[in-house]
Design a protein around this motif. Sequence first.
Motif, short mmCIF file in Angstrom:
data_model
loop_
_atom_site.label_atom_id
_atom_site.label_comp_id
_atom_site.label_asym_id
_atom_site.label_seq_id
_atom_site.Cartn_x
_atom_site.Cartn_y
_atom_site.Cartn_z
N THR A 157 50.01 -3.99 23.64
CA THR A 157 49.20 -5.19 23.34
C THR A 157 49.90 -6.16 22.39
OG1 THR A 157 47.93 -4.44 21.40
CG2 THR A 157 47.10 -3.79 23.58
N VAL A 158 51.15 -5.90 22.01
CA VAL A 158 51.91 -6.88 21.21
C VAL A 158 52.63 -7.78 22.22
CG1 VAL A 158 53.63 -7.23 19.42
CG2 VAL A 158 52.15 -5.22 19.35
N THR A 159 51.96 -8.84 22.62
CA THR A 159 52.42 -9.67 23.73
C THR A 159 52.35 -11.15 23.37
OG1 THR A 159 50.22 -9.92 24.70
CG2 THR A 159 51.45 -7.93 25.30
N THR A 160 52.80 -11.98 24.32
CA THR A 160 52.77 -13.43 24.12
C THR A 160 51.36 -13.99 24.23
OG1 THR A 160 53.11 -13.85 26.48
CG2 THR A 160 55.08 -13.66 25.12
N THR A 161 50.41 -13.19 24.73
CA THR A 161 49.06 -13.71 24.96
C THR A 161 48.02 -13.15 24.01
OG1 THR A 161 48.73 -11.99 26.63
CG2 THR A 161 49.49 -14.14 27.41
#
Length: 963
Positions: A338-342
Motif C-alpha cells: 500500500t506504499v504507492t503513488t495513489t
Amino acid sequence: MASSTKNRTGMGLRTLLLISACAIGSAATPALAQDAPEPEAVVEAPQDDAAVQPGDIVVTGSRVARSGFSAPTPTTIIGSEQMEQRGSTNVATMLNEIPSFRGTVNPAASGIRTTTPGANYADLRGLGSFRTLTLVEGRRFVPSVPTASTSTPYQVDLNAVPSLMVDRVEVVTGGASAQWGSDAVSGVVNLILNTRFEGLKAEAQFGVSGHGDGQEYRIGGLFGTSFAGGRGHVTIAGDYVKNDGIYDVYTRDWGRDQYMILTNPGSTVANGQPRQIISSNVRYGTITPGGLIVGVGGGSPASLVGTEFLAGGVPAAFVRGQYGTVTNALQIGGGNDTVTTTRGVTLTPKLERRTLFGHVEFEFSDAVTGFADLTYGYSRGQSQTLPARDQGTTVVTIQRDNAYLPASIAAQMPVGGTIRLGRIDYDLGHARPDVTNDLIQGTVGLRGDLGGSWKWDAHYSYGVNTYEQHIYGMRNKQKYVFAADAVNSGGQIVCRATIAGPSFNAAAAGCVPLNLFGNGSPSAAAIAYVTGTVFSRNRYTQHAAAVNLRGDPFSTWAGPVSFATGVEYRSESSTAIVDPVAAANNWESGNGLPYSGSFNVLEGYAETVVPLARDLPFAKSFDFNAAVRHAEYSGAAGGQTTWKLGSTWEPVDGLRLRFARSRDIRAPSLFEQRSVTVQGLNVTYLGGSAFVQVNNTGNTQLQPEKSDTLTLGFVWSPSFVPRLQFSVDYYDIAVKGAIDRIGQQNIIDQCAAGNTSLCSYLQLSGATLVGINNPYVNLNTITTRGFDGALSYRAPIDSIFGAPGSISFNLSGTYTTDMLFGTPGAAVVQRAGENSIFNGVSGYAVPTFRGNASISLNAGRFTLTPQLLYISSGKYNNVWTDVSTATKQADINDNSIPAVAYVNLSFSYDVLGENRLQLFGVVNNLFDKDPPPVPSFTSGQSVNTVLYDAVGRYFRIGVRAKF
C-alpha cells in the motif's frame, strides 16, 4: 525592424478603417422591403425541442441573423431540458458527454495536480482547453488563470456560470476566429442565458455514490418578472453546489489492485523481455515510510544497502519484490504494501460553488433597449496529493554522527561514513492544495433597430477573477536539509547548521532537529518547522467592448444578401504574487516568481451571406458565406488577419451539403508571455548527470498560433421518414507554431547536435552547467482529422400506459483518424487511438471513437431515458509495441486497452402537470463498470480519469418546482 513594425501597424489600421467603412456604407444602403417567413432555429445536430426558440436568433456558427440560413460550420445545440434530464449541476458535465469533447480539466481528472482541483474547462477535439473559446451570451467572459500552470494557461472556468440560468449551449465544432476572435481554433462554446424567464423556478437535489461517498448537495433558484407595463424585465438566479469528494483509490476494489507501470531492469534484446511492465500489486521499491538505505559513502559497507527502519527506528531487511533494485523506483510485491503513488491521493476533490446572476433590461423606445448583467462566482476546490519523497537523486544523506541514527547502524560505519536514505514522508503529512476562484463580471449595453432589417448592439464588460492557491503541508527543502542533519552538542540534539564552525548557516536559526528513522518518529515541533504553506495569487482583469451591426443591404436574384460587422476592443492584465519561499525555489513543488503583464487588442470583423440560387432544379438553395477579421495586438503579436469561406447547398428538399475553410489564431496568453517557475532537476550533460536550476520562463516575443481548418459534411432529413435528421461532417485542423516549452534535455541535446541558437539557453560557470532557461516558444505542430456523425429521430406514440407520449432516439459519435503531434528534431507521433495519459494529461491522446446513444420515452407525465456512452479500444502508447523481435525487445508487456461502455439512466415524473412540480432521478454508471487499468507514474494515477469513470455507480435524486 522599426520600419517594418510601423508599416504592419499602418496596414492593420487601414484594414480596420475599411471594415468600419463597410459597416457605415451598408447601414446607409436601404433594405428592400420583404415579408420574412417565421424564423427558425439553426439545428445542426440532434437537440431537444427546448433549444428551438422563436425570434431573431444569432446562432454561434455565424454573426449573421437571417431566417432560413444555416451556417456552413457544424453547430451542436444542447437545450436546458437535456441538462435537466441528466441532473447536471455544471454545463461541463454535458459537454464532456459529447464525443468531440475531452474532459482534460475536470474534478475527476485532478490527480496529483495542485493548480486546478475542482476546475471545469471545455476542451473541444482534445487540442487543449485554451484552444476552445468559451463565451457567455456571445461575449468574452473573464478567465481563470492559475499562477503556476503549464497545461491550462487561460480558460473560462464553467464553475462560475449558474447552471439554472443556461437556456442552451451552442457548440461550433470548427474554427471560428473570423467571427469571434482569438482562441476559436477547435471551436466555440457559447452559453446562452434565459434572460426572459417569467416566474419562479427552484431546484434541489442530492447525489451519492454507490459506495456511500462523494455526497453532493445542490440548491438553486431562478426568478424573472416584467415591470413598467412589459417594457422592462428583471431576472435573478442563484446556484449553490457542494461536493464532499472521494478520498483515494483504495476506497474502490479496483484501486486496491494497485496497478502501475514500472521499468523492467532485466530487459534485453537477447531475452526479449519488455522494457516496461503494467501490473497489479505494484508499490514503491526505493522509499519506505520509515526510511530505506539505498546507498552508502565515505567507506560505509555496501551491506547496509537494503536496510529499512521500522517504527521506533528498528532496522530490518527490506523485502525486495519482483523487478526491485536499488535504483528501480517501483517493484511488484515484496515489502511496502500500500506504499504507492495513489495512497492518500484524492480520487475526486471537494468542491464548493456559489454563483449569482442578475439581468435587467428596459425598452426605452420601440427602437432602443438597454440591458445590464452582473455575475458573481465563487468556487473552492480542495484535494490531497502525495507527501514529500526522498528518492532518486534527491535522497537525503545521513552522516555517521547523526543523533538519531540507530547505534547498530552507526557501529558498522567508519568515521566520515554516510548513508543515503530513501523515504516517503507520510508522517510529515500529505500536501493539501486549496484553490479558490473569486469572480465578478458586469456588463452594460444597448441594442436596437435602425429600420428594415437592420439591427445593432453595443456593450461594455468588466470582469476580474482572483485565483488564490494555498498548498498546506508542503515541505521546505532548505529547512528539511538543516533539520535532517541532527547532531549531539552539549548534551542536546541540535541542527548542525546552528553550531558555530564550518557548517554554521544563519538561515538555520530556529531549526528543530528531525528524526527520520521510523514512521512516526518526527516530533510535532520538527514537522511544524520543515513544513509550511505555499501561497500564490493571480488577479486577472478583463475589459471588453464591442459594437455590432447586421442587416440585409440588398437582394440578389436568389434572395436578400445579409451582412454583419463590428468593432471590438479588449484589454487584459494579470498580476501574480507568490510567497517568499516559493520565490526562492525552496518548496518541494509549487515554486514560482511573481509576474505581471497586460495587453490590448482592437479588432474589426465583417461577415456576409450571399444567396446564389433558390428553388432551382438541383439547387433548392445555395448560399455563400465569407468572414474576415483583423486584429491589432499590442506587443509582438502585432497585426493578425483571420478569415473564413463557406457554402451551403441544398440540391433537393431535406439534403443540405456544407463546406467551410478558415484561418484561425490563438494569441499567446499572459501566462505564456510573463510567467516564471523554477525547478531543480537532473539532466544529462557531457555524458554525466548534473543537477541544475531550470527556469521555465515566459516569452514576450511569442507569435500567435495559426491554424487552418477544413470542414465538409451534409445534413439529411429524408421526407419519407418524418422527424429523422442525420448528419456527417469531416474535419481537418492543422495548428502551426503551437506554443510549448522546448524542454531542458532537448535544449542540451540539440545544442550538442549543432543547433547553436539553443546554446544561449544554457547557463555555465566556467565549464560547469548550473542552469537552463526553458522558455515558451512557437514550437510544435498539431494536426487532427476525423468525422462527426449525429442522428436524431422523434415519433409520437398514440398511447402509452393510457396517456399520449413520444419516443426519441439520439446518436452521436466522433471518429478520430489522426491526432498528429510534431516537435522539431523528432518524428511526428500519431496520438489517435491512444487511450492513456502516459504522455501527460495534455498530451493530445484521444480514442479512435467515442459514441453517445440515448432513447427517451415520454409517457404523459413520466419520462425515462437510458443512455449509452462508448469509448473504443486503444493503445497505451502508439509508438510502443508489445511484441519483441530479433533486434528490439518489446516496449511494454501489454499495449492494449479494452473498449468500455457505460450505461446511465434518467427518469422524471411530473406530479402536478405542466412541469409545475417534478421529481427526477439519475443513475450514472448503472452497472458499476470499473475503469480499465491505464496507469501513469508521472500523474500518480492508476486509471485515466480524463476518459474513464473512476467513481462507479452514482445516484442523484431531486425536485423541481415552477410557479
